[in-house]
Design an enzyme around this catalytic site. Structure first.
Site, PDB file in Angstrom:
ATOM      1  N   CYS A  84      12.998  -4.471   0.494  1.00 39.74           N
ATOM      2  CA  CYS A  84      12.709  -4.068   1.881  1.00 39.74           C
ATOM      3  C   CYS A  84      13.198  -5.202   2.774  1.00 39.74           C
ATOM      4  CB  CYS A  84      11.222  -3.822   2.079  1.00 39.74           C
ATOM      5  SG  CYS A  84      10.469  -2.734   0.838  1.00 39.74           S
TER       6      CYS A  84
ATOM      7  N   CYS B 223       3.073  -9.431   5.413  1.00 35.62           N
ATOM      8  CA  CYS B 223       2.685 -10.275   6.553  1.00 35.62           C
ATOM      9  C   CYS B 223       1.441  -9.700   7.216  1.00 35.62           C
ATOM     10  CB  CYS B 223       3.831 -10.418   7.541  1.00 35.62           C
ATOM     11  SG  CYS B 223       4.464  -8.851   8.205  1.00 35.62           S
TER      12      CYS B 223
END
Length: 385
Positions: free
Chosen positions: A215, A334
């Site tokens: 990704c 994140c």
């Protein structure tokens, strides 16, 4: 529609220059458009690029827009105490800009009020002037109704992180993400947060190896891994627009060992066991990078955690099959929710018991399941797992 013919008098030398925008006026426009759905990180550079503002004023616009967007719930609470009726979006934007200057930038009241009033709709300037003056005099010690209002987050974000991290750690993370992010530049000139650089380093890409970044957009981690001498880094992403971003960054950095590929990580077009190392830097709620994405806190929804955790499991399951025997799989996000971090590792331990965990990063990272979490307040970075 056919273009309007240009008159002879419309020569370049005779055209009127575009009126120069003020920093506060541009910030008010940006806030209105963000409320309408524009993304701050895309809108602000576009507006600044056509503004003609000096560098100092450009930085001021960015601070006003990003800061006011972060703190808009707190701004509204300070404002609404003095409003007796609803106001239009342009008036609301001007009031928020003025309040942010008064409460968080420490701008002298006479400067914040008068300069902001000038950018309000003419018919509402008296109202804006009166309300901002009341805000300025009432700032001594506001009796905030709750932490979510004071720190300007949706209730569910505060509740979720408090439950998942503990009250003290959650408050520290939320407070840190209300401050502007520092700019961190790699030796090759790429701007990338230190936490993301540490994740890419943790993959351990070695010379001669084949690496998959499943990704990859916008390509920061892929290009960093390629710079270590890996034979090939395949940087995959689902959308063509995002894949093009990766390709542009690869070209700008002059790398010839990165292949940008448009591919769905849930159905990857790669043979089993072909990669030495696979990084799944998965799509997530982004609750660890809210200082960089000021409007993201208002876009995220509670159900996003569950929905994205399911997607993360699908991506990891496919990634496992593409790692050669003895190879390495790294999962990162994140965000800070338990479901998207240690929760994914708990599932992985059950679904793929043959994988052997390696020791996680040390301080300032903190253990979280078999992995580690980096809180924003620990080292002034983004929050990562």
């Amino acid at each position: 529609m056919a273009p309007v013919p240009r008159r002879a008098s419309d020569s370049v030398s005779e055209r009127r220059p575009r009126p120069r925008r003020s920093a506060r006026g541009l910030a008010v426009e940006a806030l209105i458009r963000i409320d309408e759905g524009a993304y701050a990180n895309l809108l602000v550079p576009a507006l600044l690029g056509d503004s003609g503002l000096e560098e100092r004023d450009r930085a001021f616009v960015t601070e006003l827009v990003y800061g006011t967007t972060r703190m808009c719930r707190a701004c509204d609470w300070l404002i609404d105490r003095y409003l007796t009726r609803p106001v239009s979006p342009p008036v609301r934007a001007a009031l928020r800009i003025g309040t942010y200057q008064l409460a968080w930038l420490g701008t002298p009241p006479h400067a914040a009020v008068s300069a902001t009033v000038d950018e309000a709709p003419p018919a509402a300037r008296g109202l804006v002037n009166a309300v901002l003056r009341k805000v300025a005099t009432g700032l001594g010690d506001p009796a905030w109704p709750d932490m979510a209002t004071e720190l300007s987050y949706p209730d569910w974000v505060v509740e979720r992180l408090t439950r998942d991290l503990g009250a003290e750690a959650a408050k520290g993370a939320l407070e840190t993400m209300n401050r502007a992010a520092a700019v961190t530049e790699r030796p090759d000139g790429y701007i990338q947060d230190a936490a993301s650089q540490q994740v890419a380093s943790w993959v351990g890409a070695a010379p001669g190896e084949r690496i998959l970044d499943l990704c990859a957009a916008p390509g920061g981690k892929a290009t960093q891994m390629a710079s270590t001498g890996a034979a090939l880094v395949v940087a995959a992403d689902l959308q063509s627009r995002r894949t093009a971003m990766v390709a542009a960054n690869v070209h700008r950095l002059g790398l010839d060992n990165v292949a940008a590929v448009q591919a769905d990580g849930r159905r990857p077009p790669f043979p089993p066991g072909v990669f030495d190392r696979v990084l799944v830097d998965a799509p997530c709620t982004g609750l660890g990078v809210l200082r960089r994405r000021p409007d993201a806190r208002w876009r995220a929804e509670p159900d996003d955690v569950r929905r994205l955790a399911e997607l993360q499991k699908q991506l990891v399951a496919e990634a496992v099959s593409m790692v050669r025997p003895g190879g390495t799989l790294v999962y990162s996000v994140c965000t800070l929710t338990a479901a998207e971090t240690a929760g994914i590792d708990n599932w992985l331990a059950s679904a793929h018991p043959g994988l052997r965990p390696v020791a996680p990063p040390g301080s300032p990272w903190r253990p979280a399941g078999r992995g580690a979490r980096l809180l924003p307040q620990a080292a002034g970075t983004d929050g990562m797992y």
